[in-house]
Design an enzyme around this catalytic site. Sequence first.
Site, PDB file in Angstrom:
ATOM      1  N   CYS A 236      -3.089   1.234   5.030  1.00  0.00           N
ATOM      2  CA  CYS A 236      -2.750   1.085   3.622  1.00  0.00           C
ATOM      3  C   CYS A 236      -3.904   0.402   2.858  1.00  0.00           C
ATOM      4  O   CYS A 236      -4.974   0.971   2.744  1.00  0.00           O
ATOM      5  CB  CYS A 236      -1.429   0.340   3.451  1.00  0.00           C
TER       6      CYS A 236
ATOM      7  N   HIS B 123       2.414   3.268   7.136  1.00  0.00           N
ATOM      8  CA  HIS B 123       3.026   2.099   7.760  1.00  0.00           C
ATOM      9  C   HIS B 123       3.902   2.555   8.926  1.00  0.00           C
ATOM     10  O   HIS B 123       4.509   3.629   8.882  1.00  0.00           O
ATOM     11  CB  HIS B 123       3.902   1.342   6.755  1.00  0.00           C
TER      12      HIS B 123
END
Length: 490
Positions: free
Chosen positions: A335, A434
């Site tokens: 991310c 994630h």
Amino acid sequence: MSLRPIMFVGTCSDAGKSVLNTAFCRIFRQDGYRPAPFKAQNMSLNSYATPEGGEIGRAQAVQAEACGLLPHTDMNPVLLKPSSDQTSQVILNGKPVGSMSAREYFRTGNTRELWGDVVRAFRRLEARYEPIVLEGAGSISELNLRDRDITNMRMAQEAGAATYLVADIDRGGVFGSVYGSVMLLPEDERKLLKGIIINKFRGDASLFEDGKELIRKLTGVPVVGVIPYFRDIFIEKEDSVALETRATTAVEDKINVAVVLLRRMSNFTDFDVLEHDKRFHLYFTDSLSEIQRADIIILPGTKNTVEDLQILHSNGIAEAVVRAYRNGKRVIGICGGYQMLGIRVEDPGRIEGRQEKMAGLGLLPLVSVIQDKKVVCQSRFRYKDYDDICEGYQIHMGQTRPEGPALFPGLNVLVDGTTEGCRLNDYCWGTYMHGILDNPVVLNDLAAACGNPEKSGFNFSEFKQQQYDLLAGHVRKAVDMDYIYSTIVV
């Protein structure tokens, strides 16, 4: 037999409300009911993507899992994600509605409007599940916030919830914190309290019998349970205070995985699986020497990529990570960390601060642009060239594009055939995904690349379900369940 809502509130932050909420979600499910969690307002950088593409606090996603439910935005209608010392992004019903300072957020008009959304979310949930297991936030006795509170006793009154006060005895001063919390409530709110639960008790709980009676006499509210402190049950933590107890240094004879500590680090639960896979040793660090000792270095997610990237350049960690890569260490970005591995990060709208442009670490030939539009979704994909179907979720503000003539393969292939992430080589890759490490094929690939060809049969999803049952058993033995049921049976 119908059950009315039950709520767990606290004498302070980190008293254990989230964990107890999880325990009771599991207990009610074990007892044949259809419980669902609810927290009106949460403040956390650990969030989760719901199937419908909304964003909620990670704790409510964990509690939903304990209930055997898919998470839904109605379980946490208001989420605050701090993006600086002064401001937080406000997520309402799963979608970002802007950033506000604490002063702006707590203005009467804002909380009045949000209160309506909170109540509507609760009523929708209540129509589908029973009982609703509510969680408060922080302390119930913050007098300066009482008129603007939408999470604690005001919510208990609205829900008609049997309310239980959770106190952390491990931090000391339990009598003062319980007495003060109860006696500072107005009489109508005090009547909602049906019991007190003493949490994190070390030693023989029977030695606290006198303490239970003293608290009952002082407050008029019975102590219905003393929960022993535990270390051997794993429940995902939402609050970053949990990082204070995590390892910070490398060890011998394992694959050392260093997660770089970032000031605005988010979703540190991405790495929990590494603490339970015996091939790896996970630690969190901002030490240059400990970064150099790692076999795998991970730059994690962050709520403020630009600010955290600037700090990494100023404290020498950015240079240390690049040097480690050149010395044959593996470097991964997830991310915000994925964005940091690129050539630069651009923020033309100054969404994350005053810097419009910040040089990245330059390991991946990418440029990321921070944008208002937020991507929130669950994803199914194939990792590298493997056939296994993996699962993860994305939560990010920004788009990442290649820059320069060199083209590198994507890391993941989504089920619709599009690619995601970037794989420079076997030593460096990045992704927005994630939860990617929760997939066994990914951990087996990393272990093999670091010289350990042994494949693990560890299943993180099954492990978590076992832990919910262990937690439920631990709490069930320590509380008076007959009394608790007597307060919620309608």
